[in-house]
Design a protein around this motif. Structure first.
Motif, short mmCIF file in Angstrom:
data_model
loop_
_atom_site.label_atom_id
_atom_site.label_comp_id
_atom_site.label_asym_id
_atom_site.label_seq_id
_atom_site.Cartn_x
_atom_site.Cartn_y
_atom_site.Cartn_z
N PRO A 410 -42.55 -18.64 -17.90
CA PRO A 410 -41.38 -18.05 -17.24
C PRO A 410 -41.41 -16.53 -17.32
O PRO A 410 -41.95 -15.95 -18.27
CB PRO A 410 -40.20 -18.63 -18.03
CG PRO A 410 -40.76 -18.91 -19.39
CD PRO A 410 -42.19 -19.31 -19.17
N LYS A 419 -38.76 -18.99 -13.25
CA LYS A 419 -38.61 -19.98 -14.31
C LYS A 419 -39.96 -20.61 -14.61
O LYS A 419 -40.89 -20.55 -13.80
CB LYS A 419 -37.61 -21.06 -13.89
CG LYS A 419 -36.17 -20.57 -13.81
CD LYS A 419 -35.23 -21.71 -13.47
CE LYS A 419 -33.78 -21.21 -13.42
NZ LYS A 419 -32.85 -22.31 -13.08
N SER A 438 -35.83 -21.07 -18.53
CA SER A 438 -35.96 -19.62 -18.44
C SER A 438 -36.74 -19.08 -19.63
O SER A 438 -36.94 -19.78 -20.63
CB SER A 438 -34.58 -18.97 -18.38
OG SER A 438 -33.87 -19.40 -17.22
#
Length: 459
Positions: A410, A419, A438
């Motif tokens: 990410p 992400k 994330s």
């Protein structure tokens, strides 16, 4: 795809002004690291006014940021066709060639800059550094002998590596790697600690032995009720890897993850340019960096789950009729070639339209939905999983769901804002389930901190 007009006709003043306005919008997106949007806008500007070298030069820079080295090369060349004095285009083209391991071509462009700007210290420094790389590679080729004679693994004597009394890091139990050791090692790395070189060497020696015993295509069996996890690119983002384990559990016989396979960044050139070699040398030794090269040369190229799902780093092939047996037969103990099955497994990308196209990366191919469908039918497969490309949600389904991309790093290199994701599936139906996440905080260490100084061009 990089669009280069074949001819430049009369451009109205209105279109010239529109192109400038759009270029400024593109520059704004670039500064915000919205590279895909910047590329789209630079393309609009080019379509309105194809005669401005800077539009191609700027788009080339954006392509470099997204690792589309082939497109970056094409745009830089077009910029120089329009304006041979456009210095930035020489730098852009040199950067693309370096990323592709074409250091002689990069050196030529640096030389062109030095000729135009003989007093430019930065240009001279880049020329000198690139020249060192070219000379070193030539020297390494000159002294190279039979690969077996150069094996680093057989030269290492662990008994000569004593464990100092003051060493307080993770330790093997009776010379054996255990789960407790791994847990302690993860905690050590979270605190930016360092594993003793003896243990690091022993792990590498065990790993190279394991990989040597494997085929270029590794078969994996998952029982009907068993879960299996597939991750894509991690790119050394250790704290995000730890986050995956927090969410999905540690790897174990009961909670297996995909076995490690080769990617395009495991070549010597990539390791030299992007910092892995530099970090190993800084923390350990040149010998260990060479041992890593030996380990990477034996990394399998693909994995096959239950004879139905094929996993590779890059993608499929420019030639029709490639079979799983063809992949099994690949002699992978070498540096990746510029063409063929091994190259394309590491470098290729899917495209939305049928057929194959020249790769945006300058190596490998781009393959369409018909190519995927034909390959799957010929080999009795359900779908393929690959990585190699940043995706906003960490994954993407292409080619009617038959080609799945999963990318597990990410906010790639702290710049892309994407992400990460991983895939879980069960052996019974092999239906993929996606988990996105994330980035997590990490110590203030710059991405590619140990990268070759020439990559400052990409900063």
């Amino acid at each position: 795809m990089a669009e280069v007009p074949q001819s430049v006709g009369e451009v109205t003043e209105e279109n010239k002004q529109k192109a400038e306005d759009i270029k400024e919008q593109a520059n704004s997106h670039f500064k915000k690291q919205n590279y895909a949007q910047a590329i789209e806008l630079y393309t609009e500007a080019i379509n309105l006014n194809p005669a401005v070298a800077a539009y191609y030069g700027n788009r080339s820079f954006a392509y470099l940021k997204t690792e589309c080295f082939g497109y970056a090369l094409s745009d830089a060349t077009k910029a120089l066709e329009l304006d041979k004095t456009y210095i930035k285009a020489y730098y852009r083209r040199a950067s693309a060639n370096m990323a592709l391991g074409k250091f002689k071509l990069a050196l030529k462009d640096f030389g062109s800059v030095v000729k135009v700007r003989p007093t430019d210290k930065d240009a001279k420094a880049k020329y000198t550094e690139c020249n060192k790389i070219v000379k070193r590679l030539a020297f390494e080729r000159a002294i190279a002998v039979d690969d077996n004679a150069l094996s680093v693994a057989v030269q290492i004597n662990l008994d000569q590596m004593s464990i100092e009394e003051e060493y307080s890091g993770p330790k093997f139990e009776d010379g054996t790697l255990t789960l407790q050791f791994i847990k302690e090692l993860m905690e050590c790395y979270k605190k930016q600690g360092k594993l003793h070189r003896r243990y690091a060497y022993q792990i590498l020696l065990d790993v190279v032995k394991l990989f040597k015993e494997q085929s270029s295509l590794v078969d994996i069996t998952i029982l009907d009720d068993s879960k299996f996890t597939v991750c894509g690119d991690i790119h050394g983002q250790f704290y995000d890897l730890m986050n995956i384990f927090d969410m999905n559990g540690l790897p174990s016989e009961e909670n297996p993850y995909i076995h490690i396979l080769a990617g395009n960044h495991e070549s010597s050139t990539m390791n030299q340019m992007y910092g892995f070699e530099g970090e190993v040398k800084a923390k350990y030794t040149s010998q260990m960096a060479n041992l890593f090269t030996e380990v990477f040369n034996y990394l399998p190229l693909a994995h096959l789950i239950n004879d139905k799902v094929l996993i590779m780093h890059g993608g499929l092939f420019s030639e029709d009729g490639v079979t799983l047996d063809d992949i099994r037969k690949v002699d992978r103990n070498r540096q990746p070639p510029d063409s063929g099955i091994m190259c394309e497994l590491l470098w290729s990308d899917p495209q939305p339209h049928p057929g194959c196209s020249p790769s945006k990366r300058g190596v490998g191919t781009q393959f369409g939905p018909d190519v995927t469908k034909s390959f799957l039918q010929k080999n009795g497969l359900q779908y393929i999983i690959r990585s190699h490309e940043v995706k906003n949600e960490g994954y993407e389904l292409a080619h009617d769901g038959l080609c799945i991309t999963v990318f597990s790093a990410p906010n790639y290199c702290d710049t892309m804002g994407n992400k990460g994701a991983f895939i879980t599936l069960k052996g019974g139906d092999l239906k993929p389930k996606f988990t996105s996440y994330s980035a997590v905080p990490h110590p203030n260490v710059k991405p590619m901190a140990y990268a070759n100084s020439l990559l400052s061009l990409l900063a």
